[in-house]
Enzyme design. Structure first.
Site, PDB file in Angstrom:
ATOM      1  N   ASP A  94       0.882  -1.152   0.000  1.00  0.00           N
ATOM      2  CA  ASP A  94       0.000   0.000   0.000  1.00  0.00           C
ATOM      3  C   ASP A  94       0.929   1.213   0.000  1.00  0.00           C
ATOM      4  O   ASP A  94       1.627   1.457   0.990  1.00  0.00           O
ATOM      5  CB  ASP A  94      -0.867  -0.059   1.270  1.00  0.00           C
ATOM      6  CG  ASP A  94      -1.668   1.220   1.458  1.00  0.00           C
ATOM      7  OD1 ASP A  94      -1.546   2.140   0.622  1.00  0.00           O
ATOM      8  OD2 ASP A  94      -2.408   1.288   2.461  1.00  0.00           O
ATOM      9  N   ASP A 177       7.574  13.509 -20.864  1.00  0.00           N
ATOM     10  CA  ASP A 177       6.570  13.915 -21.843  1.00  0.00           C
ATOM     11  C   ASP A 177       6.891  13.006 -23.024  1.00  0.00           C
ATOM     12  O   ASP A 177       7.920  13.190 -23.686  1.00  0.00           O
ATOM     13  CB  ASP A 177       6.746  15.383 -22.228  1.00  0.00           C
ATOM     14  CG  ASP A 177       5.734  15.808 -23.273  1.00  0.00           C
ATOM     15  OD1 ASP A 177       5.474  15.018 -24.206  1.00  0.00           O
ATOM     16  OD2 ASP A 177       5.196  16.916 -23.177  1.00  0.00           O
ATOM     17  N   HIS A 178       6.062  12.007 -23.257  1.00  0.00           N
ATOM     18  CA  HIS A 178       6.505  10.975 -24.209  1.00  0.00           C
ATOM     19  C   HIS A 178       6.681  11.510 -25.625  1.00  0.00           C
ATOM     20  O   HIS A 178       7.358  10.899 -26.443  1.00  0.00           O
ATOM     21  CB  HIS A 178       5.590   9.739 -24.170  1.00  0.00           C
ATOM     22  CG  HIS A 178       4.288   9.892 -24.865  1.00  0.00           C
ATOM     23  ND1 HIS A 178       3.214  10.544 -24.320  1.00  0.00           N
ATOM     24  CD2 HIS A 178       3.866   9.483 -26.084  1.00  0.00           C
ATOM     25  CE1 HIS A 178       2.198  10.517 -25.170  1.00  0.00           C
ATOM     26  NE2 HIS A 178       2.567   9.869 -26.254  1.00  0.00           N
ATOM     27  N   LYS A 182       9.662  10.695 -29.160  1.00  0.00           N
ATOM     28  CA  LYS A 182       9.309  10.225 -30.510  1.00  0.00           C
ATOM     29  C   LYS A 182      10.459  10.520 -31.467  1.00  0.00           C
ATOM     30  O   LYS A 182      11.048  11.596 -31.428  1.00  0.00           O
ATOM     31  CB  LYS A 182       8.026  10.917 -30.995  1.00  0.00           C
ATOM     32  CG  LYS A 182       6.795  10.427 -30.236  1.00  0.00           C
ATOM     33  CD  LYS A 182       5.524  11.053 -30.788  1.00  0.00           C
ATOM     34  CE  LYS A 182       4.334  10.743 -29.911  1.00  0.00           C
ATOM     35  NZ  LYS A 182       3.575   9.573 -30.297  1.00  0.00           N
ATOM     36  N   ASP A 235      -4.456  18.196 -20.937  1.00  0.00           N
ATOM     37  CA  ASP A 235      -3.992  16.862 -21.346  1.00  0.00           C
ATOM     38  C   ASP A 235      -2.961  16.930 -22.481  1.00  0.00           C
ATOM     39  O   ASP A 235      -2.050  16.119 -22.538  1.00  0.00           O
ATOM     40  CB  ASP A 235      -5.213  16.036 -21.793  1.00  0.00           C
ATOM     41  CG  ASP A 235      -4.859  14.584 -22.078  1.00  0.00           C
ATOM     42  OD1 ASP A 235      -4.095  13.998 -21.288  1.00  0.00           O
ATOM     43  OD2 ASP A 235      -5.351  14.032 -23.092  1.00  0.00           O
ATOM     44  N   HIS A 240       2.463  18.358 -24.508  1.00  0.00           N
ATOM     45  CA  HIS A 240       2.955  17.909 -25.814  1.00  0.00           C
ATOM     46  C   HIS A 240       3.051  19.054 -26.837  1.00  0.00           C
ATOM     47  O   HIS A 240       4.066  19.212 -27.505  1.00  0.00           O
ATOM     48  CB  HIS A 240       2.057  16.819 -26.399  1.00  0.00           C
ATOM     49  CG  HIS A 240       1.842  15.643 -25.484  1.00  0.00           C
ATOM     50  ND1 HIS A 240       2.822  15.150 -24.659  1.00  0.00           N
ATOM     51  CD2 HIS A 240       0.761  14.854 -25.266  1.00  0.00           C
ATOM     52  CE1 HIS A 240       2.348  14.108 -23.977  1.00  0.00           C
ATOM     53  NE2 HIS A 240       1.098  13.913 -24.323  1.00  0.00           N
TER      54      HIS A 240
HETATM   55  C1  BG6 Z   1      -1.379  11.352 -23.748  1.00  0.00           C
HETATM   56  C2  BG6 Z   1      -2.761  11.885 -23.488  1.00  0.00           C
HETATM   57  O1  BG6 Z   1      -0.412  12.101 -23.049  1.00  0.00           O
HETATM   58  O2  BG6 Z   1      -1.094  11.406 -25.133  1.00  0.00           O
HETATM   59  C3  BG6 Z   1      -3.799  11.105 -24.282  1.00  0.00           C
HETATM   60  O3  BG6 Z   1      -3.052  11.784 -22.102  1.00  0.00           O
HETATM   61  C4  BG6 Z   1      -3.418  11.078 -25.738  1.00  0.00           C
HETATM   62  O4  BG6 Z   1      -5.085  11.672 -24.115  1.00  0.00           O
HETATM   63  C5  BG6 Z   1      -1.985  10.617 -25.932  1.00  0.00           C
HETATM   64  O5  BG6 Z   1      -4.303  10.180 -26.400  1.00  0.00           O
HETATM   65  C6  BG6 Z   1      -1.540  10.775 -27.370  1.00  0.00           C
HETATM   66  O6  BG6 Z   1      -0.297  10.168 -27.544  1.00  0.00           O
HETATM   67  P1  BG6 Z   1       0.152   9.563 -28.953  1.00  0.00           P
HETATM   68  O7  BG6 Z   1       1.543   9.113 -28.726  1.00  0.00           O
HETATM   69  O8  BG6 Z   1      -0.827   8.451 -29.249  1.00  0.00           O
HETATM   70  O9  BG6 Z   1       0.032  10.678 -29.926  1.00  0.00           O
END
Ligand code: BG6
Length: 488
Positions: A94, A177-178, A182, A235, A240
């Site tokens: 937990d 921040d993915h 990319k 979001d 992004h």
């Molecule tokens: C995320 C958001 O950070 O990025 C989602 O929370 C979104 O809502 C997603 O769908 C988009 O990522 P990608 O890589 O599919 O463009």
């Protein structure tokens, strides 16, 4: 399977939220790919932490059932997957109970680099860090990865940052921040700073406008619980889209060192012109999708989706016109746009160059501005639109595209964003992660817009699922005699 030597020493990757969506959809598949390509040392363990009272076998069963479908088909083999699963350890605890961390300490007792990946709700970040620290699990070698969303406004983002900073130095904190992982986004830096031809033109007055679109065809899906409290601005735009804008607009950093790059991005964020109520009314558009069609199938509107509160005014679409107050970009509008349930999944950046100052071909000749079209996904390409002569006896002009398909340009494997970013964390490279001041500067620009919408009692405009957003979004550009790229 690739047989290059492993790229890391022994380390533990401890994932909080180890049985959560992010883990089985993204993190474990990314780590599997790193394992498959011998990028993890044989001793590297993945310690999944979850609240489910499972044994290791039960956890493995769960992962085995849920994760493989998110791995590229041609990269998956039962043997490799089994060997990968051998790395997994499960600790049931937990996260809010300090005494439970003794269980984690018992598993992670040897001194080594430990990466703590917090794939949980941000409201738990402070407690997890505090508990890790009092259990003696944090030392100078530890790293912590914080998933977005980091806060819902400036105050909450600051509070999280301040709390985490009690236990980890800034150099140990990886705010993910993915989009920064990319391939095409990283390639933007190479396009700008690895080619001599663009830099002299990359400024006012040679650039007329910049468009950044991140369109999704999916709807809110099962995420309404989170999404309805966030909306597209928090979001997508706050993170992004602003990160993409930073890479397009920043000055050349003096090196690829983390702080050199982040200093330049920070300057862009600080140069964004703050919007007052009149600007917000004029330069922003919020939208919400209604029933329509997506990729050939009928789909519900946002208000009919599961768990969306009746009458919700959450925006699923944002378009806005931003302005950067510095010498390079004075008077160049940056149009940002993102939405769910749009016509197709398409992320692109369009650099529209200024018109020819004078045409020898006459005022009636067909002139289109030169455009650089950088497609980030699903296509990964760079195209330059140019005017050429139309074949024939006259001197008519027509536009053509000079194109580079990035996927075709190399047969090297293209890693997914999470794999690349996880490898950065493992290797201690912070360049593609957000620094605290950057994150807070992004909130400083976004928050007044969110507040402005509230003050104006702004109701999102409807758009049909499967369209490109509300008509007001086209009008935002048409006002300046510009159009979104798909409308050209
Ligand atoms: C995320 C958001 O950070 O990025 C989602 O929370 C979104 O809502 C997603 O769908 C988009 O990522 P990608 O890589 O599919 O463009």
């Amino acid at each position: 399977m690739n047989t290059t030597p492993t790229e890391t020493g022994a380390l533990d990757i401890v994932i909080f939220g180890g049985a959560g969506d992010l883990s089985f959809r993204k993190l474990l598949p990314a780590l599997y790919m790193a394992h498959l390509h011998s990028r993890l040392s044989p001793e590297t363990r993945i310690v999944a932490v979850g609240r489910q009272n499972w044994s290791r076998e039960e956890y493995l069963e769960f992962i085995d059932k849920n994760s493989p479908q998110f791995i590229e088909k041609n990269a998956f083999t039962a043997d490799d997957w089994k060997r990968f699963m051998d790395r997994l350890v499960y600790v049931s605890l937990d996260v809010t109970a300090a005494s439970d961390y003794a269980k984690l300490k018992a598993v992670c007792d040897a001194p080594m680099v430990r990466v703590f990946y917090l794939a949980t709700a941000p409201s738990l970040f402070t407690q997890i860090c505090a508990n890790l620290s009092s259990a003696g699990l944090v030392d100078a070698q530890s790293r912590v990865v914080l998933e977005k969303p980091l806060g819902t406004d400036l105050a909450s983002a600051r509070a999280i940052n301040t709390d985490v900073a009690r236990y980890f130095d800034e150099q140990q904190i990886y705010r993910i921040d993915h989009y920064l992982g990319k391939e095409t986004v990283q390639n933007l830096m190479v396009l700008r700073f690895g080619n001599a031809i663009f830099e002299p033109l990359w400024r006012a007055p040679y650039i007329k406008s910049v468009q950044i679109t991140v369109a999704e065809s999916v709807g809110v899906g099962s995420r309404a619980g989170f999404y309805d409290g966030a909306g597209a601005m928090r979001d997508m735009v706050q993170n992004h889209l602003l990160q993409l804008l930073c890479i397009v607009a920043m000055e050349p950093p003096i090196s690829l060192g983390a702080d050199d790059v982040r200093d330049e991005k920070l300057k862009v964020l600080r140069s964004l012109r703050k919007m007052d109520l009149a600007d917000i009314k004029r330069d922003t558009v919020r939208g919400q999708y209604t029933a329509g069609a997506s990729e050939g199938a009928a789909v519900k509107g946002y208000l009919e989706e599961d768990n969306v509160p009746a009458g919700s005014r959450t925006e699923t679409f944002v378009a806005l016109r931003a302005q950067i107050n510095n010498a390079r970009w004075a008077n160049v509008p940056f149009f940002l746009r993102t939405g769910k349930r749009m016509q197709k999944r398409q992320s692109e950046i369009i650099i529209e160059f200024a018109d020819q100052p004078f045409s020898i071909f006459g005022t009636t000749a067909h002139h289109e501005p030169n455009r650089l079209i950088i497609s980030l996904q699903p296509e990964e390409s760079i195209q330059l639109e140019m005017m050429v002569k139309e074949p024939g006896t006259g001197m008519s002009l027509h536009p053509v595209k000079l194109g580079l398909d990035l996927q075709q340009s190399s047969d090297k494997r293209r890693a997914e964003a999470y794999e690349r970013l996880l490898m950065d964390v493992i290797k201690g490279r912070l360049t593609h992660f957000m620094r605290r001041d950057e994150l807070e500067a992004a909130w400083m620009w976004v928050e007044p817009i969110l507040d402005g919408w509230q003050a104006l009692d702004d109701k999102p405009r409807n758009y049909s699922a499967g369209s490109w957003g509300p008509a007001a979004s086209s009008a935002l550009m048409a006002r300046e005699d510009l159009s979104w790229f798909e409308e050209v």
